[in-house]
Design a protein around this motif. Sequence first.
Motif, mmCIF file in Angstrom:
data_model
loop_
_atom_site.group_PDB
_atom_site.id
_atom_site.type_symbol
_atom_site.label_atom_id
_atom_site.label_comp_id
_atom_site.label_asym_id
_atom_site.label_seq_id
_atom_site.Cartn_x
_atom_site.Cartn_y
_atom_site.Cartn_z
ATOM 1 N N ARG A 9 0.845 -1.193 0.000
ATOM 2 C CA ARG A 9 0.000 0.000 0.000
ATOM 3 C C ARG A 9 0.881 1.244 0.000
ATOM 4 N NH1 ARG A 9 -5.275 -0.879 3.377
ATOM 5 N NH2 ARG A 9 -5.229 1.353 3.030
ATOM 6 N N GLU A 10 0.342 2.330 -0.551
ATOM 7 C CA GLU A 10 1.099 3.581 -0.544
ATOM 8 C C GLU A 10 1.253 4.106 0.878
ATOM 9 O OE1 GLU A 10 -2.164 7.039 -1.492
ATOM 10 O OE2 GLU A 10 -1.235 6.046 -3.202
ATOM 11 N N PHE A 11 2.293 4.920 1.062
ATOM 12 C CA PHE A 11 2.606 5.462 2.380
ATOM 13 C C PHE A 11 2.782 6.969 2.228
ATOM 14 C CE2 PHE A 11 5.246 6.626 5.961
ATOM 15 C CZ PHE A 11 4.803 5.816 6.997
ATOM 16 N N GLU A 12 2.123 7.747 3.101
ATOM 17 C CA GLU A 12 2.213 9.209 3.056
ATOM 18 C C GLU A 12 3.121 9.729 4.151
ATOM 19 O OE1 GLU A 12 -1.467 11.308 3.267
ATOM 20 O OE2 GLU A 12 -2.068 10.736 1.249
ATOM 21 N N LEU A 13 3.989 10.654 3.780
ATOM 22 C CA LEU A 13 4.823 11.378 4.747
ATOM 23 C C LEU A 13 4.262 12.783 4.834
ATOM 24 C CD1 LEU A 13 8.234 10.110 3.425
ATOM 25 C CD2 LEU A 13 7.326 9.642 5.682
ATOM 26 N N LYS A 14 3.879 13.170 6.054
ATOM 27 C CA LYS A 14 3.258 14.476 6.258
ATOM 28 C C LYS A 14 4.224 15.426 6.938
ATOM 29 C CE LYS A 14 -1.171 12.185 6.778
ATOM 30 N NZ LYS A 14 -2.282 11.858 7.631
ATOM 31 N N SER A 15 3.857 16.681 6.962
ATOM 32 C CA SER A 15 4.587 17.725 7.695
ATOM 33 C C SER A 15 6.030 17.891 7.241
ATOM 34 C CB SER A 15 4.547 17.452 9.204
ATOM 35 O OG SER A 15 3.230 17.375 9.656
ATOM 36 N N LEU A 16 6.261 17.809 5.941
ATOM 37 C CA LEU A 16 7.592 18.057 5.396
ATOM 38 C C LEU A 16 7.563 19.357 4.600
ATOM 39 C CD1 LEU A 16 8.497 14.528 3.941
ATOM 40 C CD2 LEU A 16 9.126 15.460 6.175
ATOM 41 N N SER A 17 8.639 20.111 4.686
ATOM 42 C CA SER A 17 8.751 21.312 3.856
ATOM 43 C C SER A 17 9.015 20.872 2.415
ATOM 44 C CB SER A 17 9.901 22.190 4.349
ATOM 45 O OG SER A 17 11.149 21.567 4.075
ATOM 46 N N ALA A 18 8.914 21.804 1.481
ATOM 47 C CA ALA A 18 9.182 21.490 0.075
ATOM 48 C C ALA A 18 10.610 20.958 -0.084
ATOM 49 C CB ALA A 18 8.968 22.730 -0.789
ATOM 50 N N ALA A 19 11.563 21.575 0.603
ATOM 51 C CA ALA A 19 12.964 21.130 0.522
ATOM 52 C C ALA A 19 13.114 19.712 1.079
ATOM 53 C CB ALA A 19 13.866 22.096 1.279
ATOM 54 N N GLU A 20 12.406 19.415 2.161
ATOM 55 C CA GLU A 20 12.486 18.077 2.739
ATOM 56 C C GLU A 20 11.826 17.038 1.838
ATOM 57 O OE1 GLU A 20 12.670 19.215 7.474
ATOM 58 O OE2 GLU A 20 10.699 18.939 6.539
ATOM 59 N N ARG A 21 10.718 17.402 1.190
ATOM 60 C CA ARG A 21 10.086 16.472 0.241
ATOM 61 C C ARG A 21 11.052 16.171 -0.911
ATOM 62 N NH1 ARG A 21 5.590 19.809 1.183
ATOM 63 N NH2 ARG A 21 5.839 20.831 -0.826
ATOM 64 N N ARG A 22 11.750 17.210 -1.393
ATOM 65 C CA ARG A 22 12.733 16.986 -2.465
ATOM 66 C C ARG A 22 13.828 16.031 -1.999
ATOM 67 N NH1 ARG A 22 11.706 22.294 -3.476
ATOM 68 N NH2 ARG A 22 13.451 23.025 -2.234
ATOM 69 N N GLN A 23 14.266 16.166 -0.752
ATOM 70 C CA GLN A 23 15.304 15.266 -0.242
ATOM 71 C C GLN A 23 14.821 13.825 -0.218
ATOM 72 O OE1 GLN A 23 16.537 17.534 3.437
ATOM 73 N NE2 GLN A 23 18.490 16.704 2.768
ATOM 74 N N VAL A 24 13.606 13.599 0.240
ATOM 75 C CA VAL A 24 13.077 12.239 0.279
ATOM 76 C C VAL A 24 12.909 11.700 -1.138
ATOM 77 C CG1 VAL A 24 11.158 10.758 1.008
ATOM 78 C CG2 VAL A 24 12.013 12.544 2.547
ATOM 79 N N HIS A 25 12.434 12.530 -2.075
ATOM 80 C CA HIS A 25 12.368 12.120 -3.489
ATOM 81 C C HIS A 25 13.752 11.657 -3.943
ATOM 82 C CE1 HIS A 25 8.315 13.318 -4.689
ATOM 83 N NE2 HIS A 25 8.491 14.548 -4.244
ATOM 84 N N THR A 26 14.777 12.437 -3.606
ATOM 85 C CA THR A 26 16.151 12.117 -4.008
ATOM 86 C C THR A 26 16.625 10.828 -3.357
ATOM 87 O OG1 THR A 26 16.665 14.454 -4.346
ATOM 88 C CG2 THR A 26 18.533 12.972 -4.044
ATOM 89 N N PHE A 27 16.341 10.649 -2.075
ATOM 90 C CA PHE A 27 16.755 9.425 -1.386
ATOM 91 C C PHE A 27 16.180 8.182 -2.064
ATOM 92 C CE2 PHE A 27 16.898 11.779 2.968
ATOM 93 C CZ PHE A 27 18.186 12.225 2.711
ATOM 94 N N LEU A 28 14.932 8.276 -2.529
ATOM 95 C CA LEU A 28 14.226 7.096 -3.036
ATOM 96 C C LEU A 28 14.228 6.962 -4.558
ATOM 97 C CD1 LEU A 28 11.143 7.141 -0.616
ATOM 98 C CD2 LEU A 28 13.191 5.697 -0.477
ATOM 99 N N LYS A 29 14.795 7.926 -5.269
ATOM 100 C CA LYS A 29 14.671 7.924 -6.736
ATOM 101 C C LYS A 29 15.331 6.731 -7.419
ATOM 102 C CE LYS A 29 18.770 10.545 -7.720
ATOM 103 N NZ LYS A 29 19.443 11.512 -8.467
#
Length: 170
Positions: free
Chosen positions: A127-147
């Motif tokens: 199932r999909e998993f949501e990460l909440k309460s992240l700034s735009a910069a933090e969302r970009r970091q997680v995108h980068t970690f998982l890309k």
Amino acid sequence: MTDSRMQRGQKWLEELLRLTKTPAQVQVEKHATLSLVEQEDESEPDSYWLTIDETNLTPAQIQALIGVDGSVLDAIQYLANTTVNLGQTPEEQAAYTVELAGYRVRRQAELLEMAQYAAEQVRLTGREFELKSLSAAERRQVHTFLKDFTDLETYSRGKEPDRRLVVRLI
């Protein structure tokens, strides 16, 4: 320091600190982009960490520069990346991370842990998993970690201030 991108970032941040009457120098170093999968991506711009020397700062000044949940540090970083790269050719552009009092290092470790947990949960449950309460910069970091995980994809859902990062199987 011979890299003009390093010098531009350092000079910009030192001038901002001077204008705000904040008595601090800036140390700069080149950094590799963190990823959960070890490989170098040549399409990514060079990354530099601009570390504000906290030696002459009071705890109140440090807290003011970091802000609630890193919001001021994020704003300074956004301005640095926007203004320092303005008018530069793609080869002369760089990614700048503004650090103070170890905040980014601690937060980056937390984000890496969150990304790993999200990846594990998605693979375990399907199932999909949501990460909440992240700034735009933090969302970009997680995108980068998982890309680099070929079985997962990430995207953002919702509108600010309730925008969330979603991780799911492909």
